[in-house]
Scaffold this motif. Sequence first.
Motif, PDB file in Angstrom:
ATOM      1  N   VAL A  50     -10.482  11.701  -2.001  1.00 29.24           N
ATOM      2  CA  VAL A  50      -9.654  11.140  -0.926  1.00 29.24           C
ATOM      3  C   VAL A  50      -9.271   9.701  -1.265  1.00 29.24           C
ATOM      4  N   LEU A  51      -7.971   9.402  -1.134  1.00 28.72           N
ATOM      5  CA  LEU A  51      -7.489   8.018  -1.150  1.00 28.72           C
ATOM      6  C   LEU A  51      -7.059   7.691   0.270  1.00 28.72           C
ATOM      7  N   TYR A  52      -7.732   6.713   0.880  1.00 30.99           N
ATOM      8  CA  TYR A  52      -7.627   6.474   2.327  1.00 30.99           C
ATOM      9  C   TYR A  52      -7.194   5.038   2.590  1.00 30.99           C
ATOM     10  N   THR A  53      -6.075   4.857   3.304  1.00 30.09           N
ATOM     11  CA  THR A  53      -5.701   3.516   3.749  1.00 30.09           C
ATOM     12  C   THR A  53      -5.912   3.422   5.255  1.00 30.09           C
ATOM     13  N   SER A  54      -6.278   2.242   5.714  1.00 23.39           N
ATOM     14  CA  SER A  54      -6.552   2.076   7.140  1.00 23.39           C
ATOM     15  C   SER A  54      -6.374   0.626   7.550  1.00 23.39           C
ATOM     16  N   HIS A  55      -6.076   0.403   8.840  1.00 20.19           N
ATOM     17  CA  HIS A  55      -6.074  -0.924   9.423  1.00 20.19           C
ATOM     18  C   HIS A  55      -7.396  -1.211  10.120  1.00 20.19           C
ATOM     19  N   TYR A  56      -8.345  -0.287  10.012  1.00 24.09           N
ATOM     20  CA  TYR A  56      -9.622  -0.439  10.707  1.00 24.09           C
ATOM     21  C   TYR A  56     -10.751  -0.549   9.686  1.00 24.09           C
ATOM     22  N   MET A  57     -11.325  -1.758   9.608  1.00 31.82           N
ATOM     23  CA  MET A  57     -12.356  -2.017   8.616  1.00 31.82           C
ATOM     24  C   MET A  57     -13.567  -1.107   8.787  1.00 31.82           C
ATOM     25  N   GLU A  58     -13.898  -0.770  10.046  1.00 30.29           N
ATOM     26  CA  GLU A  58     -15.082   0.063  10.279  1.00 30.29           C
ATOM     27  C   GLU A  58     -14.888   1.475   9.733  1.00 30.29           C
ATOM     28  N   PRO A  72      -6.145  21.298  -1.240  1.00 31.53           N
ATOM     29  CA  PRO A  72      -5.903  20.326  -2.317  1.00 31.53           C
ATOM     30  C   PRO A  72      -7.200  19.748  -2.874  1.00 31.53           C
ATOM     31  N   GLU A  73      -7.189  19.458  -4.158  1.00 31.69           N
ATOM     32  CA  GLU A  73      -8.333  18.784  -4.778  1.00 31.69           C
ATOM     33  C   GLU A  73      -8.319  17.293  -4.451  1.00 31.69           C
ATOM     34  N   LEU A  74      -7.122  16.758  -4.221  1.00 34.30           N
ATOM     35  CA  LEU A  74      -6.945  15.337  -3.919  1.00 34.30           C
ATOM     36  C   LEU A  74      -6.076  15.218  -2.677  1.00 34.30           C
ATOM     37  N   ILE A  75      -6.495  14.390  -1.729  1.00 34.33           N
ATOM     38  CA  ILE A  75      -5.676  14.166  -0.533  1.00 34.33           C
ATOM     39  C   ILE A  75      -5.499  12.662  -0.331  1.00 34.33           C
ATOM     40  N   ILE A  76      -4.262  12.268  -0.049  1.00 33.13           N
ATOM     41  CA  ILE A  76      -3.931  10.871   0.233  1.00 33.13           C
ATOM     42  C   ILE A  76      -3.647  10.753   1.721  1.00 33.13           C
ATOM     43  N   MET A  77      -4.364   9.856   2.392  1.00 31.15           N
ATOM     44  CA  MET A  77      -4.241   9.695   3.845  1.00 31.15           C
ATOM     45  C   MET A  77      -3.829   8.258   4.140  1.00 31.15           C
ATOM     46  N   ASP A  78      -2.609   8.102   4.640  1.00 31.77           N
ATOM     47  CA  ASP A  78      -2.050   6.777   4.887  1.00 31.77           C
ATOM     48  C   ASP A  78      -2.175   6.440   6.372  1.00 31.77           C
ATOM     49  N   GLU A  79      -3.219   5.701   6.713  1.00 31.11           N
ATOM     50  CA  GLU A  79      -3.492   5.278   8.088  1.00 31.11           C
ATOM     51  C   GLU A  79      -3.405   6.444   9.072  1.00 31.11           C
ATOM     52  N   PRO A  80      -4.256   7.447   8.912  1.00 33.76           N
ATOM     53  CA  PRO A  80      -4.131   8.675   9.715  1.00 33.76           C
ATOM     54  C   PRO A  80      -4.610   8.560  11.155  1.00 33.76           C
ATOM     55  N   THR A  81      -5.209   7.427  11.535  1.00 34.85           N
ATOM     56  CA  THR A  81      -5.748   7.318  12.901  1.00 34.85           C
ATOM     57  C   THR A  81      -5.018   6.281  13.750  1.00 34.85           C
ATOM     58  N   VAL A  82      -3.858   5.819  13.299  1.00 34.52           N
ATOM     59  CA  VAL A  82      -3.128   4.791  14.039  1.00 34.52           C
ATOM     60  C   VAL A  82      -2.669   5.328  15.396  1.00 34.52           C
ATOM     61  N   GLY A  83      -2.966   4.567  16.451  1.00 31.73           N
ATOM     62  CA  GLY A  83      -2.421   4.864  17.772  1.00 31.73           C
ATOM     63  C   GLY A  83      -3.016   6.049  18.497  1.00 31.73           C
ATOM     64  N   ILE A  84      -4.267   6.414  18.187  1.00 40.54           N
ATOM     65  CA  ILE A  84      -4.865   7.571  18.871  1.00 40.54           C
ATOM     66  C   ILE A  84      -6.145   7.161  19.595  1.00 40.54           C
ATOM     67  N   ASP A  85      -6.624   8.061  20.445  1.00 41.63           N
ATOM     68  CA  ASP A  85      -7.807   7.772  21.252  1.00 41.63           C
ATOM     69  C   ASP A  85      -9.080   7.829  20.404  1.00 41.63           C
ATOM     70  N   PRO A  86     -10.150   7.159  20.845  1.00 41.19           N
ATOM     71  CA  PRO A  86     -11.388   7.110  20.062  1.00 41.19           C
ATOM     72  C   PRO A  86     -11.969   8.485  19.737  1.00 41.19           C
ATOM     73  N   GLN A  87     -11.875   9.436  20.659  1.00 44.47           N
ATOM     74  CA  GLN A  87     -12.432  10.767  20.409  1.00 44.47           C
ATOM     75  C   GLN A  87     -11.714  11.458  19.252  1.00 44.47           C
ATOM     76  N   LYS A 119       0.821  -1.214   0.000  1.00 38.58           N
ATOM     77  CA  LYS A 119       0.000   0.000   0.000  1.00 38.58           C
ATOM     78  C   LYS A 119       0.854   1.264   0.000  1.00 38.58           C
ATOM     79  N   SER A 120       1.809   1.329   0.931  1.00 42.83           N
ATOM     80  CA  SER A 120       2.613   2.548   1.062  1.00 42.83           C
ATOM     81  C   SER A 120       3.469   2.785  -0.185  1.00 42.83           C
ATOM     82  N   THR A 121       3.973   1.713  -0.785  1.00 41.64           N
ATOM     83  CA  THR A 121       4.743   1.868  -2.029  1.00 41.64           C
ATOM     84  C   THR A 121       3.851   2.387  -3.138  1.00 41.64           C
ATOM     85  N   THR A 122       2.635   1.853  -3.230  1.00 44.51           N
ATOM     86  CA  THR A 122       1.679   2.326  -4.236  1.00 44.51           C
ATOM     87  C   THR A 122       1.377   3.809  -4.043  1.00 44.51           C
TER      88      THR A 122
END
Length: 310
Positions: A186-194, A151-166, A40-43
């Motif tokens: 938005v192109l969004y990668t995540s480890h959280y399916m929800e 930006p018209e396009l934003i790429i977010m690579d696992e932006p919520t890793v290791g943070i509190d629910p709020q 993912k990160s290489t892509t």
Amino acid sequence: MLEAVEITKRFKQTHAVNGVNLFLERGEIIGLLGPNGAGKSTTISIISTLIPPTSGDVRLNNESVIKRPEKLRKILGVVPQEIALYPDLSARENLLFFGKIYRLSGSQLKQKVEEVLEMIGLTDRQHDLVKNFSGGMKRRLNIGAALLHEPELIIMDEPTVGIDPQSRNYILETVKRLNKEKKMTVLYTSHYMEEVEFLCNRIYIMDKGNILAAGTKEEIKNILSAENTIQITVERVNDSFIQALRDHPVVNRVTVQDRVITVLTPKEANAFSILFKIAEETNTMLTSIEIKTPTLEDVFLHLTGRALRN
């Protein structure tokens, strides 16, 4: 709007990306899912022009950005997986610095910094040093730095890793709002399916450098339309019961989480009678059993054979 065409990337003997094709329509939120090491990160690095592909092309409005990256860079914001901030500067000073990199200046720069601070909820903490921030605040500022030039396009690579629910919920709502109000793609990668369920219009599932599946959430879930997902809760996990399930010819997959066992079987199989028989033969007490609608997690496990967080 943006299209990756047969992109590959090799690092000596390692094939990190193998002929990946994906596209983003203007105004979509696209999910890119895959376990660690999937590529993912290489892509993302190739799409954002940080590294060149070994072969293939990336096109913005049908023009190659591999040969001429300037047009994409002007409209692109990137939120990297690792925090990319200066800890000994304040939140405001970080935004001013990154704003100047985006060639903002004067009253325009000041206005955008004020807008972004309000958007990410850090106006009251703008003069505090980043090294004193919580993980969630750093993540929000990391996102803010990518939004300064609208930006018209934003790429977010696992932006919520290791943070509190709020903080996590705040970030998800911000992404949703940016997409709705500013039509941001938005192109969004995540480890959280929800998160992907909540945000994304379409999804790509990737593993070992390949795209395994692509489509809307419903199209992805329909991959398992020929199978039943059966969830069994047991009084006590019995290894012989688990092994017997895995050995049975009509059981396609078995996963275990605490006392909950999830089984995939063909729709035409008489699954309940088989499961009850195995439970009886292994002296396993079942407390509940039900057929579930397939989830993204079920499809992911089916395609990759491993959990997303592994």
